[in-house]
Design a protein around this motif. Structure first.
Motif, PDB file in Angstrom:
ATOM      1  N   ASP A  19       8.476  23.838 -10.445  1.00  0.00           N
ATOM      2  CA  ASP A  19       8.312  25.317 -10.268  1.00  0.00           C
ATOM      3  C   ASP A  19       7.176  25.698  -9.319  1.00  0.00           C
ATOM      4  OD1 ASP A  19       8.852  27.872 -10.433  1.00  0.00           O
ATOM      5  OD2 ASP A  19       8.837  27.900 -12.619  1.00  0.00           O
ATOM      6  N   VAL A  20       6.979  26.808  -9.365  1.00  0.00           N
ATOM      7  CA  VAL A  20       5.699  27.154  -8.332  1.00  0.00           C
ATOM      8  C   VAL A  20       4.322  26.636  -8.935  1.00  0.00           C
ATOM      9  CG1 VAL A  20       4.285  29.043  -7.446  1.00  0.00           C
ATOM     10  CG2 VAL A  20       6.595  29.444  -7.608  1.00  0.00           C
ATOM     11  N   ARG A  21       4.155  26.599 -10.046  1.00  0.00           N
ATOM     12  CA  ARG A  21       2.825  26.213 -10.948  1.00  0.00           C
ATOM     13  C   ARG A  21       2.742  24.741 -10.544  1.00  0.00           C
ATOM     14  NH1 ARG A  21       2.052  27.815 -17.151  1.00  0.00           N
ATOM     15  NH2 ARG A  21       2.032  29.862 -15.976  1.00  0.00           N
ATOM     16  N   GLY A  22       3.755  24.060 -10.740  1.00  0.00           N
ATOM     17  CA  GLY A  22       3.467  22.609 -10.418  1.00  0.00           C
ATOM     18  C   GLY A  22       3.363  22.325  -8.899  1.00  0.00           C
ATOM     19  N   GLN A  23       4.079  22.964  -8.132  1.00  0.00           N
ATOM     20  CA  GLN A  23       3.816  22.796  -6.786  1.00  0.00           C
ATOM     21  C   GLN A  23       2.170  23.040  -6.310  1.00  0.00           C
ATOM     22  OE1 GLN A  23       5.831  21.137  -4.457  1.00  0.00           O
ATOM     23  NE2 GLN A  23       4.092  21.066  -3.255  1.00  0.00           N
ATOM     24  N   GLU A  24       1.693  24.095  -6.817  1.00  0.00           N
ATOM     25  CA  GLU A  24       0.299  24.607  -6.534  1.00  0.00           C
ATOM     26  C   GLU A  24      -0.403  23.360  -7.140  1.00  0.00           C
ATOM     27  OE1 GLU A  24       0.296  28.481  -8.558  1.00  0.00           O
ATOM     28  OE2 GLU A  24       0.515  29.378  -6.546  1.00  0.00           O
ATOM     29  N   LYS A  25      -0.090  22.874  -8.281  1.00  0.00           N
ATOM     30  CA  LYS A  25      -1.143  21.727  -8.820  1.00  0.00           C
ATOM     31  C   LYS A  25      -1.197  20.726  -7.870  1.00  0.00           C
ATOM     32  CE  LYS A  25      -2.187  19.276 -12.770  1.00  0.00           C
ATOM     33  NZ  LYS A  25      -1.732  19.083 -14.340  1.00  0.00           N
ATOM     34  N   LEU A  26      -0.047  20.357  -7.233  1.00  0.00           N
ATOM     35  CA  LEU A  26       0.103  19.167  -6.140  1.00  0.00           C
ATOM     36  C   LEU A  26      -0.744  19.675  -4.955  1.00  0.00           C
ATOM     37  CD1 LEU A  26       3.719  18.413  -6.272  1.00  0.00           C
ATOM     38  CD2 LEU A  26       2.119  17.078  -7.573  1.00  0.00           C
ATOM     39  N   THR A  27      -0.520  21.014  -4.580  1.00  0.00           N
ATOM     40  CA  THR A  27      -1.686  21.138  -3.390  1.00  0.00           C
ATOM     41  C   THR A  27      -2.975  21.029  -3.764  1.00  0.00           C
ATOM     42  OG1 THR A  27      -1.445  23.443  -4.004  1.00  0.00           O
ATOM     43  CG2 THR A  27       0.288  22.527  -2.526  1.00  0.00           C
ATOM     44  N   GLN A  28      -3.270  21.136  -4.931  1.00  0.00           N
ATOM     45  CA  GLN A  28      -4.700  21.061  -5.467  1.00  0.00           C
ATOM     46  C   GLN A  28      -5.249  19.760  -5.676  1.00  0.00           C
ATOM     47  OE1 GLN A  28      -4.708  23.797  -8.555  1.00  0.00           O
ATOM     48  NE2 GLN A  28      -4.288  25.802  -7.041  1.00  0.00           N
ATOM     49  N   SER A  29      -4.241  18.626  -5.801  1.00  0.00           N
ATOM     50  CA  SER A  29      -4.576  17.513  -5.974  1.00  0.00           C
ATOM     51  C   SER A  29      -5.071  16.192  -4.925  1.00  0.00           C
ATOM     52  CB  SER A  29      -3.397  16.642  -6.664  1.00  0.00           C
ATOM     53  OG  SER A  29      -2.818  17.578  -7.811  1.00  0.00           O
ATOM     54  N   CYS A  30      -5.788  15.422  -5.321  1.00  0.00           N
ATOM     55  CA  CYS A  30      -6.262  14.373  -4.555  1.00  0.00           C
ATOM     56  C   CYS A  30      -5.920  13.137  -4.859  1.00  0.00           C
ATOM     57  CB  CYS A  30      -8.171  14.525  -4.444  1.00  0.00           C
ATOM     58  SG  CYS A  30      -8.668  13.133  -3.404  1.00  0.00           S
ATOM     59  N   ILE A  31      -5.239  12.231  -3.968  1.00  0.00           N
ATOM     60  CA  ILE A  31      -4.864  10.831  -4.256  1.00  0.00           C
ATOM     61  C   ILE A  31      -5.405   9.899  -3.373  1.00  0.00           C
ATOM     62  CG2 ILE A  31      -2.804   9.469  -4.223  1.00  0.00           C
ATOM     63  CD1 ILE A  31      -3.097  11.437  -6.423  1.00  0.00           C
ATOM     64  N   LEU A  32      -5.998   8.774  -3.950  1.00  0.00           N
ATOM     65  CA  LEU A  32      -6.545   7.463  -3.050  1.00  0.00           C
ATOM     66  C   LEU A  32      -5.529   6.797  -3.117  1.00  0.00           C
ATOM     67  CD1 LEU A  32      -8.680   5.906  -1.908  1.00  0.00           C
ATOM     68  CD2 LEU A  32      -9.217   5.153  -4.362  1.00  0.00           C
ATOM     69  N   ILE A  33      -5.116   6.344  -1.795  1.00  0.00           N
ATOM     70  CA  ILE A  33      -4.002   5.150  -1.474  1.00  0.00           C
ATOM     71  C   ILE A  33      -4.812   3.898  -0.905  1.00  0.00           C
ATOM     72  CG2 ILE A  33      -2.118   4.448  -0.405  1.00  0.00           C
ATOM     73  CD1 ILE A  33      -1.392   7.311  -0.395  1.00  0.00           C
ATOM     74  N   VAL A  34      -4.873   2.909  -1.635  1.00  0.00           N
ATOM     75  CA  VAL A  34      -5.668   1.601  -1.102  1.00  0.00           C
ATOM     76  C   VAL A  34      -4.644   0.792  -0.465  1.00  0.00           C
ATOM     77  CG1 VAL A  34      -7.126  -0.320  -1.731  1.00  0.00           C
ATOM     78  CG2 VAL A  34      -7.399   1.679  -3.181  1.00  0.00           C
ATOM     79  N   GLY A  35      -4.550   0.629   0.840  1.00  0.00           N
ATOM     80  CA  GLY A  35      -3.609   0.148   1.578  1.00  0.00           C
ATOM     81  C   GLY A  35      -2.736   0.966   2.391  1.00  0.00           C
ATOM     82  N   ALA A  36      -2.358   0.493   3.710  1.00  0.00           N
ATOM     83  CA  ALA A  36      -1.725   1.599   4.412  1.00  0.00           C
ATOM     84  C   ALA A  36      -0.722   0.460   5.011  1.00  0.00           C
ATOM     85  CB  ALA A  36      -2.387   2.341   5.711  1.00  0.00           C
ATOM     86  N   GLY A  37       0.003  -0.244   4.339  1.00  0.00           N
ATOM     87  CA  GLY A  37       0.994  -1.356   4.701  1.00  0.00           C
ATOM     88  C   GLY A  37       2.379  -1.098   4.145  1.00  0.00           C
ATOM     89  N   GLY A  38       2.995  -2.175   3.848  1.00  0.00           N
ATOM     90  CA  GLY A  38       4.350  -1.868   3.307  1.00  0.00           C
ATOM     91  C   GLY A  38       4.691  -1.018   2.045  1.00  0.00           C
ATOM     92  N   LEU A  39       3.792  -0.983   1.367  1.00  0.00           N
ATOM     93  CA  LEU A  39       3.710   0.031   0.043  1.00  0.00           C
ATOM     94  C   LEU A  39       2.912   1.314   0.464  1.00  0.00           C
ATOM     95  CD1 LEU A  39       3.138  -2.517  -2.864  1.00  0.00           C
ATOM     96  CD2 LEU A  39       5.270  -1.563  -2.274  1.00  0.00           C
ATOM     97  N   GLY A  40       1.970   1.242   0.830  1.00  0.00           N
ATOM     98  CA  GLY A  40       1.067   2.447   1.269  1.00  0.00           C
ATOM     99  C   GLY A  40       1.929   3.274   2.209  1.00  0.00           C
ATOM    100  N   SER A  41       2.694   2.816   3.206  1.00  0.00           N
ATOM    101  CA  SER A  41       3.314   3.545   4.070  1.00  0.00           C
ATOM    102  C   SER A  41       4.425   4.507   3.428  1.00  0.00           C
ATOM    103  CB  SER A  41       4.162   2.546   5.112  1.00  0.00           C
ATOM    104  OG  SER A  41       3.381   2.271   6.014  1.00  0.00           O
ATOM    105  N   PRO A  42       5.459   4.160   2.614  1.00  0.00           N
ATOM    106  CA  PRO A  42       6.180   5.033   2.025  1.00  0.00           C
ATOM    107  C   PRO A  42       5.699   6.057   1.084  1.00  0.00           C
ATOM    108  CG  PRO A  42       6.788   2.648   1.206  1.00  0.00           C
ATOM    109  CD  PRO A  42       5.827   2.630   2.372  1.00  0.00           C
ATOM    110  N   ALA A  43       4.759   5.429   0.315  1.00  0.00           N
ATOM    111  CA  ALA A  43       4.058   6.207  -0.702  1.00  0.00           C
ATOM    112  C   ALA A  43       3.396   7.360   0.069  1.00  0.00           C
ATOM    113  CB  ALA A  43       3.046   5.373  -1.622  1.00  0.00           C
ATOM    114  N   ALA A  44       2.685   7.202   1.026  1.00  0.00           N
ATOM    115  CA  ALA A  44       1.849   8.108   1.837  1.00  0.00           C
ATOM    116  C   ALA A  44       2.774   9.322   2.312  1.00  0.00           C
ATOM    117  CB  ALA A  44       0.880   7.520   2.876  1.00  0.00           C
TER     118      ALA A  44
END
Length: 258
Positions: A19-44
């Motif tokens: 819903d709108v509330r959950g999407q707003e929470k995503l837009t306010q979230s911060c995620i750290l991704i360690v690795g921009a390779g095979g796994l980090g690519s699709p995740a990011a």
């Protein structure tokens, strides 16, 4: 949310669990991704497309021709440049509203502890045990959820270690440091390209579920995939009371005294 955001994320907003509330929470979230390779690519890619407000990407390597078979965030023109720069450019094209912070340096425990102070969760898309254990220790210290994945050959695995609760197992409970002398190396052992996408996308899905507190995450479960047979297996995990990483200091002192 503005009209453009309501349109961009409309298919998420239609889901009652988000819903709108959950999407707003995503837009306010911060995620750290360690690795921009095979796994980090699709995740990011999926986390950016889903509207995560800020994504921090840490990777020390440059794009190599051999990466392009599975590291879909990079393209041929990016060969030779830092993976972090290539990833940032791709993510900016997908969703310019997402703030992308990059660090082209090894992920040390000290640095991870600092970054996690402002992050809501970390996606472990690294390729070696030393980094995975450093991430795990930082998550224990900062009490943050860890979404872990790994692939080699045709085998993939993914789990969530929700370290916001001291009762949950950590990565070290599953893979103790002792006895780990060699890391699986895809340069020698190979990796089935689509498998990296499957596991990385699963990490993205688990991250969003963790952030929103919806569904049932993989916390306390290790999900294993055989890419040749497409058979999934689940192993239930329990906290190791004698774990050197996440057991209480009093328990460690008691063990040392015994």
């Amino acid at each position: 949310m503005n009209d453009s955001q309501l349109l961009r994320y409309s298919r998420h907003i239609l889901l009652p669990q988000i819903d709108v509330r959950g999407q707003e929470k995503l837009t306010q979230s911060c995620i750290l991704i360690v690795g921009a390779g095979g796994l980090g690519s699709p995740a990011a890619l999926y986390l950016a497309a889903s509207g995560i407000g800020k994504i921090i990407i840490c990777d020390k390597d440059n794009v190599d021709l051999t990466n392009l078979q599975r590291q879909i965030i990079h393209n041929t023109d990016a060969i030779g440049e830092p993976k972090t720069a290539s990833a940032r450019r791709t993510l900016n094209h997908i969703n310019p509203e997402v703030e992308i912070m990059t660090l082209q340096e090894p992920a040390t425990e000290e640095m991870l502890v600092h970054l996690l102070s402002s992050a809501d969760a970390v996606v472990d898309a690294s390729d070696n045990f030393a980094t995975r254990h450093a991430i795990n220790q930082a998550c224990i210290i900062q009490k943050k959820p860890l979404i872990s994945g790994a692939v080699v050959r045709f085998d993939g695995q993914v789990s969530v270690f929700d370290l916001r609760s001291a009762d949950n197992p950590c990565y070290h409970c599953l893979f103790p440091l002792s006895g780990e002398d060699n890391d699986p190396n895809c340069a020698v052992m190979g990796v089935f390209a689509p498998l990296a996408g499957i596991i990385g996308c699963t990490q993205a899905a688990e991250t969003i579920k963790v952030l929103l507190g919806i569904g049932e995450t993989l916390n306390g479960r290790l999900l294993l995939l055989d890419g040749l047979t497409m058979k999934w297996r689940t192993i239930n995990l329990k906290k190791d009371p004698a774990c050197e990483a996440c057991s209480s200091s009093s328990a460690r002192a008691s063990n040392d005294g015994g």
